[in-house]
Design an enzyme around this catalytic site. Structure first.
Site, mmCIF file in Angstrom:
data_model
loop_
_atom_site.group_PDB
_atom_site.id
_atom_site.type_symbol
_atom_site.label_atom_id
_atom_site.label_comp_id
_atom_site.label_asym_id
_atom_site.label_seq_id
_atom_site.Cartn_x
_atom_site.Cartn_y
_atom_site.Cartn_z
ATOM 1 N N SER A 141 -3.409 -5.109 -0.565
ATOM 2 C CA SER A 141 -2.537 -3.925 -0.563
ATOM 3 C C SER A 141 -2.725 -3.017 -1.759
ATOM 4 O O SER A 141 -1.768 -2.582 -2.390
ATOM 5 C CB SER A 141 -1.062 -4.323 -0.466
ATOM 6 N N ASP A 147 4.955 -8.130 11.132
ATOM 7 C CA ASP A 147 5.854 -7.092 10.619
ATOM 8 C C ASP A 147 6.107 -5.993 11.639
ATOM 9 O O ASP A 147 7.249 -5.604 11.867
ATOM 10 C CB ASP A 147 5.351 -6.527 9.281
ATOM 11 N N ASP A 174 3.847 -4.475 3.141
ATOM 12 C CA ASP A 174 3.166 -4.220 1.870
ATOM 13 C C ASP A 174 4.066 -3.502 0.872
ATOM 14 O O ASP A 174 4.180 -3.905 -0.294
ATOM 15 C CB ASP A 174 1.894 -3.404 2.109
ATOM 16 N N SER A 193 -8.499 9.745 -10.968
ATOM 17 C CA SER A 193 -8.454 8.289 -10.816
ATOM 18 C C SER A 193 -9.601 7.641 -11.566
ATOM 19 O O SER A 193 -10.748 8.094 -11.485
ATOM 20 C CB SER A 193 -8.544 7.902 -9.340
#
Length: 390
Positions: A134, A44, A180, A75
């Protein structure tokens, strides 16, 4: 970022948790998937070709805008501890840990001239961290889509890909390309994303495993990787050197026919790095061709060759990944390779549905015999891209 959970909260459950912690309901809930890269590794950032697909494991964020400049973050992956920051105090050196992903996106949007108000956010994710799937891009894309919607910024998904990439590069410190974020934002169910990383053109390629009685197994070796560490950056530097010495803008511009000449120009290690990228680009193109003609059962040898190239030429595998790939291949997998940036993470194996139990048990037994940590093995299906779910 620490921890993961295999089963995500439902959007309604996440909204309730948000209300419990912040004392008001979110403006909405957004989800973005992790990804498996079917083939095309480290191509990439060399302006080449990649073929990822979104998986059915997602990061979700419940978000509500605030009337001030304060950001509060919680979180489920970090023991639900609240972090509070001032948007006006954000710069790349102040963001770290899991909060760098959502805060990095907010910072990039502000750098693009978009007025981002304060916000409250609650994150939940079922994408394994450190597994090469990812998990970071899933968070970035969910947050980018949420803030894009809530602020009325009007950025396209292709522009949001660049927002996530810049957050990863400049805030997190990982010199990654657009693979990603493109997989997370541009994917459609039942398809892989054939991405030209130079033009950023994306094409949906059918990847209907179920119709061909196939399954994609992910073998998470539990060897955690960190893209921001030196190995990834060193490989990128080698590629840039190779392109410069060979007189091309990027390794994308070399074909396999150019490799004999490149061998005479480059030192042995740099040549091997270049050879991986050049041959990997060719393998991506051939995989796309076969998926369109002979179907996914015919791509196994390309996956095998990709792994050998990453192991021997790019040197980004590890003993656990090699064992996972070799064991799966030796017990009925049609093809297998490590996936992701390397130095740990996961392998993938394309198998006949009937061989799943055999492959799973063989890998578990091989890891136990080698005294490695027990791997997490699970099937994934090509899923939908990022979307608002509430």
């Amino acid at each position: 970022m620490t921890g993961t959970q295999s089963k995500p909260l439902s959007p309604a459950e996440l909204a309730l948790l948000f209300k419990d912690r912040y004392q008001h309901s979110p403006d909405g809930v957004w989800a973005a998937p992790g990804r498996v890269n079917l083939i095309g590794e480290h191509t990439d950032y060399n302006e080449g070709f990649v073929l990822p697909f979104a998986i059915d494991r997602i990061a979700q964020v419940a978000v509500r805008l605030r009337p001030d400049r304060k950001v509060r973050l919680i979180s489920s992956l970090a023991e639900r501890k609240q972090v509070s920051v001032d948007l006006d105090q954000l710069h790349p050196g102040t963001m770290n840990g899991w909060t760098a992903y959502p805060l990095g996106v907010a910072w990039v949007l502000q750098q693009r001239g978009i007025s981002v108000p304060g916000f409250d956010l609650y994150l939940d994710s079922s994408v394994p961290s450190g597994a090469g799937l990812s998990s970071s891009a899933a968070i970035e894309c969910a947050v980018a889509l949420a803030l894009n919607d809530l602020t009325g910024a009007g950025l396209s998904r292709e522009e949001l890909v660049l927002v996530g990439q810049r957050a990863e590069n400049e805030v997190v410190g990982a010199p990654t390309g657009i693979l990603d974020q493109s997989a997370s934002l541009l994917a459609t169910e039942g398809h892989a994303v054939f991405l030209d990383c130079r033009s950023r053109a994306a094409e949906a390629v059918p990847l209907d495993l179920a119709r061909h009685h196939l399954r994609m197994l992910v073998i998470d070796t539990k060897v955690s990787h960190a893209h921001a560490s030196g190995g990834y950056a060193a490989r990128r530097a080698s590629c840039e050197l190779g392109a410069e010495v060979c007189g091309v803008p990027a390794l994308r511009d070399l074909s396999p026919a150019d490799l004999p000449e490149a061998a005479g120009l480059l030192d042995e290690e740099t040549f091997r790095r270049v050879r991986h990228v050049v041959t990997e680009n060719a393998r991506v193109a051939e995989t796309v061709s076969r998926l369109a003609t002979t179907g996914p059962a015919s791509i196994g040898d390309l996956l095998d060759a990709s792994h050998a190239s990453m192991r021997d030429d790019f040197e980004i595998s590890c003993p656990e990944l090699d064992l996972a790939v070799g064991t799966a291949r030796g017990n009925g997998a049609l093809g297998a390779r490590m996936t992701g940036g390397g130095f740990g993470g996961s392998a993938i194996a394309v198998i006949d549905v009937a061989a799943e139990a055999t492959v799973r048990q063989a890998v578990l037994s091989a890891f136990a015999e080698a005294d490695y940590a027990r791997p997490d093995i699970f099937a994934v299906s090509p899923g939908a891209g990022a979307r608002r779910v509430v």
